[in-house]
Design a protein around this motif. Structure first.
Motif, PDB file in Angstrom:
ATOM      1  N   MET A   2       7.204  22.733 -26.772  1.00 31.64           N
ATOM      2  CA  MET A   2       7.047  21.267 -26.742  1.00 31.64           C
ATOM      3  C   MET A   2       7.693  20.719 -25.462  1.00 31.64           C
ATOM      4  SD  MET A   2       5.598  19.429 -29.187  1.00 31.64           S
ATOM      5  CE  MET A   2       5.539  17.739 -29.733  1.00 31.64           C
ATOM      6  N   VAL A   3       6.957  19.914 -24.751  1.00 37.46           N
ATOM      7  CA  VAL A   3       7.522  19.304 -23.529  1.00 37.46           C
ATOM      8  C   VAL A   3       8.306  18.058 -23.922  1.00 37.46           C
ATOM      9  CG1 VAL A   3       7.006  18.435 -21.243  1.00 37.46           C
ATOM     10  CG2 VAL A   3       5.456  20.082 -22.326  1.00 37.46           C
ATOM     11  N   ASP A   4       9.536  18.014 -23.505  1.00 40.57           N
ATOM     12  CA  ASP A   4      10.374  16.867 -23.881  1.00 40.57           C
ATOM     13  C   ASP A   4      10.184  15.736 -22.870  1.00 40.57           C
ATOM     14  OD1 ASP A   4      12.084  15.487 -25.357  1.00 40.57           O
ATOM     15  OD2 ASP A   4      13.921  16.404 -24.538  1.00 40.57           O
ATOM     16  N   ILE A   5       9.639  14.635 -23.355  1.00 36.33           N
ATOM     17  CA  ILE A   5       9.383  13.512 -22.428  1.00 36.33           C
ATOM     18  C   ILE A   5      10.325  12.362 -22.758  1.00 36.33           C
ATOM     19  CG2 ILE A   5       7.698  11.815 -21.665  1.00 36.33           C
ATOM     20  CD1 ILE A   5       5.535  13.858 -22.413  1.00 36.33           C
ATOM     21  N   ASN A   6      11.025  11.946 -21.805  1.00 39.21           N
ATOM     22  CA  ASN A   6      11.858  10.779 -21.995  1.00 39.21           C
ATOM     23  C   ASN A   6      11.041   9.546 -21.627  1.00 39.21           C
ATOM     24  OD1 ASN A   6      13.749   8.845 -22.073  1.00 39.21           O
ATOM     25  ND2 ASN A   6      15.290   9.928 -20.846  1.00 39.21           N
ATOM     26  N   LEU A   7      10.656   8.762 -22.647  1.00 40.62           N
ATOM     27  CA  LEU A   7       9.708   7.670 -22.436  1.00 40.62           C
ATOM     28  C   LEU A   7      10.232   6.648 -21.432  1.00 40.62           C
ATOM     29  CD1 LEU A   7       8.126   6.891 -25.901  1.00 40.62           C
ATOM     30  CD2 LEU A   7       7.053   7.907 -23.905  1.00 40.62           C
TER      31      LEU A   7
ATOM     32  N   GLU B  39      11.893   7.140 -18.792  1.00 39.55           N
ATOM     33  CA  GLU B  39      11.745   7.592 -17.411  1.00 39.55           C
ATOM     34  C   GLU B  39      10.324   8.007 -17.077  1.00 39.55           C
ATOM     35  OE1 GLU B  39      14.504  10.749 -16.834  1.00 39.55           O
ATOM     36  OE2 GLU B  39      16.219   9.505 -17.407  1.00 39.55           O
ATOM     37  N   ALA B  40       9.423   8.107 -18.113  1.00 36.75           N
ATOM     38  CA  ALA B  40       8.079   8.630 -17.867  1.00 36.75           C
ATOM     39  C   ALA B  40       7.225   7.638 -17.095  1.00 36.75           C
ATOM     40  CB  ALA B  40       7.405   8.950 -19.186  1.00 36.75           C
ATOM     41  N   SER B  41       6.337   8.205 -16.292  1.00 35.11           N
ATOM     42  CA  SER B  41       5.412   7.326 -15.586  1.00 35.11           C
ATOM     43  C   SER B  41       4.266   6.967 -16.525  1.00 35.11           C
ATOM     44  CB  SER B  41       4.874   8.052 -14.353  1.00 35.11           C
ATOM     45  OG  SER B  41       4.089   9.138 -14.805  1.00 35.11           O
ATOM     46  N   VAL B  42       3.463   5.967 -16.116  1.00 39.44           N
ATOM     47  CA  VAL B  42       2.323   5.532 -16.937  1.00 39.44           C
ATOM     48  C   VAL B  42       1.362   6.684 -17.147  1.00 39.44           C
ATOM     49  CG1 VAL B  42       0.393   3.935 -17.066  1.00 39.44           C
ATOM     50  CG2 VAL B  42       2.559   3.195 -16.116  1.00 39.44           C
ATOM     51  N   GLU B  43       1.119   7.509 -16.120  1.00 36.64           N
ATOM     52  CA  GLU B  43       0.180   8.625 -16.240  1.00 36.64           C
ATOM     53  C   GLU B  43       0.638   9.625 -17.302  1.00 36.64           C
ATOM     54  OE1 GLU B  43       1.219   7.909 -12.837  1.00 36.64           O
ATOM     55  OE2 GLU B  43      -0.494   6.537 -12.828  1.00 36.64           O
ATOM     56  N   GLN B  44       1.937   9.865 -17.274  1.00 37.99           N
ATOM     57  CA  GLN B  44       2.471  10.827 -18.241  1.00 37.99           C
ATOM     58  C   GLN B  44       2.253  10.345 -19.673  1.00 37.99           C
ATOM     59  OE1 GLN B  44       6.469  11.423 -16.843  1.00 37.99           O
ATOM     60  NE2 GLN B  44       6.107  13.631 -16.632  1.00 37.99           N
ATOM     61  N   ILE B  45       2.524   9.032 -19.879  1.00 36.77           N
ATOM     62  CA  ILE B  45       2.366   8.486 -21.235  1.00 36.77           C
ATOM     63  C   ILE B  45       0.910   8.564 -21.667  1.00 36.77           C
ATOM     64  CG2 ILE B  45       2.509   6.376 -22.619  1.00 36.77           C
ATOM     65  CD1 ILE B  45       4.994   5.677 -20.974  1.00 36.77           C
ATOM     66  N   LEU B  46      -0.005   8.228 -20.757  1.00 38.38           N
ATOM     67  CA  LEU B  46      -1.435   8.276 -21.093  1.00 38.38           C
ATOM     68  C   LEU B  46      -1.862   9.718 -21.430  1.00 38.38           C
ATOM     69  CD1 LEU B  46      -3.130   5.770 -18.633  1.00 38.38           C
ATOM     70  CD2 LEU B  46      -2.915   5.600 -21.114  1.00 38.38           C
ATOM     71  N   ALA B  47      -1.369  10.644 -20.633  1.00 36.72           N
ATOM     72  CA  ALA B  47      -1.720  12.056 -20.881  1.00 36.72           C
ATOM     73  C   ALA B  47      -1.209  12.499 -22.252  1.00 36.72           C
ATOM     74  CB  ALA B  47      -1.122  12.931 -19.785  1.00 36.72           C
TER      75      ALA B  47
END
Lengths: 86, 345
Positions: A1-6, A8-16
Motif C-alpha cells: 500500500m502506498v502511503d499518501i499524505n493528503l 502534501e499530495a498534489s492534485v494529480e496524485q489525489i485524482l490518480a
C-alpha cells in the motif's frame, strides 16, 4: 500500500488515487456478481442436464433457464462500465 | 469458497429434475380406461411400444401372453429403481438405497412363501423384483435352494438374518412381521439430521401410519385379540404413536372408528368407512391413494429434496400395480367395475 499524505499530495496524485478506488469498485462489481450468478447457475445447470438426459427436447428450455441468472453479472458489468467511463 | 460449494442442495437439483422428467413419461391417467377395453395381446403390444419396450422385447423370446407382461413389469420396475441408484450420488443415493431395501424384504418373503407352499423356483422368480441390495443372480440362487437351512445360511450376512434365524418352516406371519419391523426400524435409524433426511423421516413415518391403519382395519374387522394386533403393528409412526396404537388395538370396532376421527387421516377415509362395511377394499384403495397424494403434495412443498424421488417411486410402483391389476382381472374375467375399484388413480 502506498502511503499518501493528503495534505502534501498534489492534485494529480489525489485524482490518480480516486481512479484506483473506482477501478477496485468496478472489479468488485463484476467479480462478486460473477460469483453470485455462478452459484445460482450451478444448480439450475445441473437440473437442466438432468431433465435433458431424460427428454432431449428440453434442451431449449433448460438453456434459457440456465442463463437467466446471467442477468446478475450483466448488471454488475453495467455498474462497472458506469463507474469506469462516466 | 469450499464451504459455499459443499453446503446447499447436495446433488439434489440434478436428480430431482431428472426424476421429474421421468415422471412425465409415466402412463397418463387416460390410458387406464383404454387398457380396460383391450385384450391381453393388445395390451402387450401397447406396452411394447411404450417405456416397457426394452423389457418386452428382451423377454419375448422366453415368455408369452400373461407371463411376458408379468415379467416385463417386474423387470421394468427393478430396472427403474436401479437406474435411480445409478444416477444419484451422496445423500439421495443413500436414502434411496435404504428405501429400496423394501424389495429385499419383499423378495425374501416371496421366496419363503414359495418354499412353504412348495412352488417351483421358476414360479417364485415370477414374483421377484430385484430392486434392492440382493441382485437377481443372488435371488435366483436362493430361490433354487431346497432346504430352509440353505436359505438361512445364504442370508446369514444380511441385516434380515435375525428375523429368519429361528424359522424352521411352517407359518410365516411372525417372520413377515419381524422382517417388516426390521426394515422400518433400520430405515428410521439410518436417517440422520440434515434437512433432506428430516423430510424423508416425515414421509416414512406417514407411510408407517398408513400401513398400521391398514393392519388395524384388517385385524379389527377380523376381531383379533389385542395382543395379537399389537404384535402386528409397526412402531414409529407420525400420528399413531405407540400409545395411540396400544389404545386403538384394545377398542371395539365401532369405538375404533370413532377414535379415528381424531386423526388427520379421517378426512381421507371418512367417506368409505362405516360401521357396517363388509369389504375393506375401498378403505385400502383410499389409503393407497392418500399415500400417493401425500407424496405428490409434499414433493411440491420441497421441490429440491428427496421427496420428489419418493413420489416418483410410489407412482411408478402404482403404475405397475395398476397394469397388473387390469391384466390379471382380464385374465380371470372379472367385471370391469371390480377391476376399476382396485385401481388407485
Amino acid at each position: 500500500m502506498v502511503d499518501i499524505n493528503l495534505a502534501e499530495a498534489s492534485v494529480e496524485q489525489i485524482l490518480a488515487n480516486q481512479r484506483g478506488l473506482i477501478a477496485i469498485g468496478a472489479g468488485l462489481a463484476v467479480g462478486l456478481s460473477g460469483i453470485a450468478s455462478a452459484l445460482a447457475e450451478k444448480d439450475i445447470g445441473a437440473a437442466a442436464v438432468g431433465a435433458m438426459a431424460e427428454r432431449e427436447e428440453l434442451f431449449g428450455k433448460g438453456l434459457i433457464m440456465t442463463v437467466i441468472p446471467e442477468t446478475i453479472v450483466i448488471f454488475g458489468l453495467v455498474v462497472a462500465i458506469l463507474l469506469l467511463f462516466l | 469458497m469450499a464451504f459455499l460449494i459443499k453446503r446447499g442442495s447436495k446433488k439434489y437439483p440434478y436428480i430431482t429434475a431428472r426424476v421429474r422428467a421421468m415422471k412425465s413419461k409415466l402412463m397418463p391417467r387416460e390410458v387406464y380406461p383404454k387398457l380396460m377395453n383391450m385384450d391381453i395381446p393388445e395390451i402387450t403390444r401397447l406396452m411394447g411400444e411404450s417405456e416397457y419396450k426394452q423389457d418386452v422385447d428382451e423377454l419375448a423370446q422366453k415368455y408369452s401372453g400373461l407371463d411376458l407382461l408379468e415379467h416385463a413389469l417386474n423387470q421394468n420396475l427393478a430396472r427403474t429403481y436401479r437406474k435411480l441408484l445409478r444416477i444419484s450420488k451422496d445423500e439421495p443415493n443413500y436414502l434411496i438405497t435404504e428405501y429400496l431395501r423394501h424389495w429385499d424384504i419383499w423378495n425374501i418373503k416371496t421366496i419363503l412363501r414359495g418354499k412353504y407352499y412348495g412352488a417351483p423356483a421358476q414360479e417364485i422368480m415370477d414374483a421377484v423384483v430385484a430392486a434392492g441390495q440382493l441382485g437377481y443372480r443372488q435371488i435366483t440362487s436362493i430361490a433354487n435352494m431346497e432346504s430352509i437351512e440353505d436359505i438361512k445360511s445364504a442370508l446369514a450376512n444380511s441385516p434380515y438374518y435375525s428375523a429368519i434365524a429361528d424359522y424352521e418352516g411352517g407359518e410365516l406371519s411372525t417372520i413377515e412381521n419381524e422382517l417388516d419391523k426390521i426394515y422400518y426400524s433400520r430405515l428410521l435409524a439410518s436417517i440422520g439430521k440434515s434437512k433432506g433426511e428430516k423430510l424423508s423421516l416425515k414421509f416414512i413415518m406417514t407411510e408407517i401410519d398408513l400401513k398400521n391403519l391398514k393392519t388395524l382395519f384388517r385385524t379389527k374387522k377380523a376381531g383379533l385379540d389385542k395382543d395379537v394386533i399389537l404384535e402386528l403393528l409397526i412402531p414409529g409412526g407420525m400420528e399413531l404413536k405407540s400409545r395411540d396404537l396400544k389404545k386403538m388395538s384394545s377398542l371395539s370396532w365401532s369405538d375404533f372408528l370413532k377414535r379415528l376421527e381424531d386423526y388427520s387421516y379421517w378426512s381421507a377415509i371418512s367417506e368409505v368407512v362405516s360401521e357396517d362395511m363388509t369389504s375393506l377394499m375401498d378403505v385400502e384403495a383410499v389409503l393407497d391413494k392418500y399415500a400417493i397424494e401425500y407424496a405428490s403434495k409434499v414433493s411440491h412443498y420441497y421441490p429440491i429434496s428427496i421427496l420428489p424421488i419418493y413420489d416418483y417411486m410410489l407412482r411408478k410402483n402404482n403404475e405397475i400395480n395398476s397394469i397388473r391389476t387390469i391384466v390379471r382381472g382380464k385374465k380371470v374375467n372379472l367385471p370391469d367395475e371390480i377391476i376399476r375399484k382396485h385401481l388407485v388413480m
